[in-house]
Write an enzyme that holds these catalytic residues in place. Sequence first.
Site, PDB file in Angstrom:
ATOM      1  N   GLY A 108      36.601  51.041  58.888  1.00  0.00           N
ATOM      2  CA  GLY A 108      37.064  49.664  59.027  1.00  0.00           C
ATOM      3  C   GLY A 108      37.754  49.478  60.369  1.00  0.00           C
ATOM      4  O   GLY A 108      37.533  50.241  61.321  1.00  0.00           O
ATOM      5  N   GLY A 109      38.626  48.490  60.402  1.00  0.00           N
ATOM      6  CA  GLY A 109      39.333  48.209  61.642  1.00  0.00           C
ATOM      7  C   GLY A 109      40.159  49.384  62.132  1.00  0.00           C
ATOM      8  O   GLY A 109      40.536  49.455  63.314  1.00  0.00           O
ATOM      9  N   GLY A 166      21.424  53.406  95.847  1.00  0.00           N
ATOM     10  CA  GLY A 166      22.683  52.925  95.274  1.00  0.00           C
ATOM     11  C   GLY A 166      23.450  54.050  94.610  1.00  0.00           C
ATOM     12  O   GLY A 166      24.687  54.029  94.567  1.00  0.00           O
ATOM     13  N   ALA A 167      22.718  55.027  94.102  1.00  0.00           N
ATOM     14  CA  ALA A 167      23.390  56.145  93.421  1.00  0.00           C
ATOM     15  C   ALA A 167      24.194  56.967  94.429  1.00  0.00           C
ATOM     16  O   ALA A 167      25.248  57.511  94.102  1.00  0.00           O
ATOM     17  CB  ALA A 167      22.367  57.014  92.711  1.00  0.00           C
TER      18      ALA A 167
HETATM   19  C1  HXC Z   1      44.818  52.536  48.920  1.00  0.00           C
HETATM   20  C2  HXC Z   1      43.382  54.291  48.825  1.00  0.00           C
HETATM   21  C3  HXC Z   1      42.617  53.760  49.901  1.00  0.00           C
HETATM   22  C4  HXC Z   1      43.050  52.511  50.461  1.00  0.00           C
HETATM   23  C5  HXC Z   1      41.707  55.588  49.297  1.00  0.00           C
HETATM   24  N1  HXC Z   1      42.763  55.421  48.511  1.00  0.00           N
HETATM   25  N2  HXC Z   1      41.589  54.576  50.178  1.00  0.00           N
HETATM   26  N3  HXC Z   1      44.475  53.695  48.372  1.00  0.00           N
HETATM   27  N4  HXC Z   1      44.161  51.943  49.946  1.00  0.00           N
HETATM   28  N5  HXC Z   1      42.408  51.958  51.489  1.00  0.00           N
HETATM   29  C6  HXC Z   1      43.228  56.330  47.463  1.00  0.00           C
HETATM   30  C7  HXC Z   1      42.304  56.367  46.256  1.00  0.00           C
HETATM   31  O1  HXC Z   1      42.630  55.352  45.361  1.00  0.00           O
HETATM   32  C8  HXC Z   1      42.628  57.746  45.709  1.00  0.00           C
HETATM   33  O2  HXC Z   1      43.850  57.666  45.018  1.00  0.00           O
HETATM   34  C9  HXC Z   1      42.895  58.561  46.930  1.00  0.00           C
HETATM   35  O3  HXC Z   1      43.199  57.635  47.977  1.00  0.00           O
HETATM   36  C10 HXC Z   1      41.716  59.381  47.365  1.00  0.00           C
HETATM   37  O4  HXC Z   1      40.583  58.549  47.407  1.00  0.00           O
HETATM   38  P1  HXC Z   1      39.188  58.970  46.758  1.00  0.00           P
HETATM   39  O5  HXC Z   1      38.327  57.776  46.759  1.00  0.00           O
HETATM   40  O6  HXC Z   1      39.422  59.684  45.483  1.00  0.00           O
HETATM   41  O7  HXC Z   1      38.697  60.046  47.825  1.00  0.00           O
HETATM   42  P2  HXC Z   1      37.249  60.289  48.384  1.00  0.00           P
HETATM   43  O8  HXC Z   1      36.260  60.365  47.270  1.00  0.00           O
HETATM   44  O9  HXC Z   1      37.363  61.473  49.282  1.00  0.00           O
HETATM   45  O10 HXC Z   1      36.887  58.989  49.254  1.00  0.00           O
HETATM   46  C11 HXC Z   1      37.660  58.688  50.386  1.00  0.00           C
HETATM   47  C12 HXC Z   1      37.276  57.293  50.924  1.00  0.00           C
HETATM   48  C13 HXC Z   1      37.369  56.265  49.772  1.00  0.00           C
HETATM   49  C14 HXC Z   1      35.864  57.361  51.477  1.00  0.00           C
HETATM   50  C15 HXC Z   1      38.214  56.980  52.062  1.00  0.00           C
HETATM   51  O11 HXC Z   1      38.626  56.400  49.141  1.00  0.00           O
HETATM   52  C16 HXC Z   1      37.225  54.868  50.248  1.00  0.00           C
HETATM   53  O12 HXC Z   1      36.113  54.369  50.495  1.00  0.00           O
HETATM   54  N6  HXC Z   1      38.377  54.156  50.350  1.00  0.00           N
HETATM   55  C17 HXC Z   1      38.396  52.782  50.744  1.00  0.00           C
HETATM   56  C18 HXC Z   1      38.093  52.667  52.182  1.00  0.00           C
HETATM   57  C19 HXC Z   1      38.237  51.252  52.626  1.00  0.00           C
HETATM   58  O13 HXC Z   1      37.394  50.387  52.356  1.00  0.00           O
HETATM   59  N7  HXC Z   1      39.382  50.968  53.262  1.00  0.00           N
HETATM   60  C20 HXC Z   1      39.703  49.684  53.742  1.00  0.00           C
HETATM   61  C21 HXC Z   1      38.952  49.580  55.048  1.00  0.00           C
HETATM   62  S1  HXC Z   1      39.257  48.065  55.816  1.00  0.00           S
HETATM   63  P3  HXC Z   1      44.202  58.649  43.795  1.00  0.00           P
HETATM   64  O14 HXC Z   1      45.494  58.138  43.278  1.00  0.00           O
HETATM   65  O15 HXC Z   1      43.071  58.538  42.845  1.00  0.00           O
HETATM   66  O16 HXC Z   1      44.327  60.013  44.410  1.00  0.00           O
HETATM   67  C22 HXC Z   1      40.501  48.415  56.789  1.00  0.00           C
HETATM   68  C23 HXC Z   1      40.962  47.234  57.554  1.00  0.00           C
HETATM   69  C24 HXC Z   1      41.819  47.642  58.713  1.00  0.00           C
HETATM   70  O17 HXC Z   1      40.957  49.489  56.897  1.00  0.00           O
HETATM   71  C25 HXC Z   1      41.896  46.454  59.600  1.00  0.00           C
HETATM   72  C26 HXC Z   1      42.667  46.783  60.824  1.00  0.00           C
HETATM   73  C27 HXC Z   1      42.584  45.655  61.792  1.00  0.00           C
END
Ligand code: HXC
Length: 508
Positions: free
Chosen positions: A167-168, A402-403
């Site tokens: 993501g971001g 040019g290079a």
């Molecule tokens: C809160 C989160 C989290 C998140 C993971 N966890 N991502 N909690 N916010 N963004 C937590 C899970 O609930 C889980 O908690 C623990 O972290 C581990 O995650 P798992 O899914 O069990 O691990 P894994 O299978 O290894 O997968 C990892 C992952 C997946 C690929 C990162 O968790 C995932 O897709 N997360 C969401 C990613 C996402 O979409 N993020 C937002 C992106 S947008 P428990 O309690 O079960 O251990 C963004 C915007 C930023 O970031 C903008 C900036 C300008």
Amino acid sequence: MHTSTIQKKRNETLIGGGKERVVNQHKKGKLTARERIKVLLDKNSFEEYGVFAQHRCDNFNMDKNIITGDGVVTGVGKINGKTCFTYAQDFTVFGGSLGEMHAKKICNLMDMAAKAKAPLICINDSGGARIQEGIDSLAGYGDIFQRNVNLSGVIPQISLIMGPCAGGAVYSPALTDFIFMTCNTSFMFVTGPAVVKSVTYEQITTEKLGGASVHDKKTGIVDAVFNNDIELLTYIRKFMRFIPNSNKEVLPVLTTTDTPSRPTHALEGIIPSNPNTPYDIRHVISIIADENQFTEIQQNFATNIVIGFAHMNGTTVGIVANQPNSLAGCLDINASRKAARFIRFCDAFNIPIVTLVDVPGFLPGTNQEHNAIIKHGAKLAYAYAEATVPKITIALRKAYGGAYIAMGSKHLGGDINYALQDAEIAVMGPKGAVEIIFSKHVNDPEKLEILTKEYRKKFATPITTASRCFLDDIISSSKVRFKICYALEILKHKSISGYWKKHDNLPL
Ligand code: HXC
């Protein structure tokens, strides 16, 4: 508060998200945040800050789920005695996700690093914005981005991607100077496979979309990739030997056993006299560099240009060199972007630039033209022209068109420019030149051959260029190392200033 209560809270942070999650982290082949910091820094040098930070979110029962430290370990330590600030996201705590306090810890550390004028090493292992904290998470990212930009060119910022970075969140590393990744355990993308599938119906794995190998070979976003955490962290300890603490630091000079006047005769056997015969420029660089050591970055991207760091008589230098082994060493879009960004890093941090030229020109073709080689090629010329650090350029064999200008020529502010005695510096290679000038008037292949020879005689020598003072001297290959070391010494106190401006308008 009682000392034992404080100690208890402090101890809580040591186990992060708990034993089970730590076991899972290890099972994935990843170290924990604290283990990573331990490998990265000198023994017992880590001073931790923000240990007691905790989130204040009460959405989705988060108020019953508080983990002291809030998923990121922040502090300062030493790498081979040199001060470095570092943070490591702890995937075992809410997946290393970034909420308000997690971001605040990082921002505080960045502010400290700026004041202390020391590099920042960012260890990323995070699920991105902490979903439960909503806008506070996004605000946290924004605050980090702003600091990444404020610190750009002030202190070196180095990102290590050692887990998810999606993501971001990817834009913080993208705003830093270098990015390193671990293979198979890390990925970087703006939108993951699920979103890609729902929008474009394309099915792709995480690894193929944004794994280390993609960024190593295709996008050029990473500077190097490693098999595992230990390899990456150990490399960073060595890499930091090249990196100054800040833009105010006078480059440290390392002790070396290599003498500056060591002859480099071996270059004769490496650089073929036929301008079209390929060879590996990395052999040339290692012969020239202190103790034959060259640390290349972006090794697998735009392989027609080689960039990296070496020491010359103990001084860090940035090396930019055409690679005749790949696309004959010509400049294309990716090579221009790769070298330009590297030159700008070196210039920002007072690292002299040594350029080794063996270039047939810019790569022709619709692909290049339609993808804006004009703009991207201009980046390279721009980077050389604006750089005020010592610039030493050596034309090894050929430099056309040019290079020739773009590769650190005298015209773009080259301070000391040399050519080897057989170097050809011309508008283009003899065959192409004769075809353009004479093909309408001369059909006889023998006559064309004679004209080609005449052209070569006139231009296949650096004398013409030297006669216009576009070269400072013509040197023998055995003297290349000595000439560079001496030039660096002469230019040690180089200082120039340009026109006043708010900022430049680099062709982006
Ligand atoms: C809160 C989160 C989290 C998140 C993971 N966890 N991502 N909690 N916010 N963004 C937590 C899970 O609930 C889980 O908690 C623990 O972290 C581990 O995650 P798992 O899914 O069990 O691990 P894994 O299978 O290894 O997968 C990892 C992952 C997946 C690929 C990162 O968790 C995932 O897709 N997360 C969401 C990613 C996402 O979409 N993020 C937002 C992106 S947008 P428990 O309690 O079960 O251990 C963004 C915007 C930023 O970031 C903008 C900036 C300008």
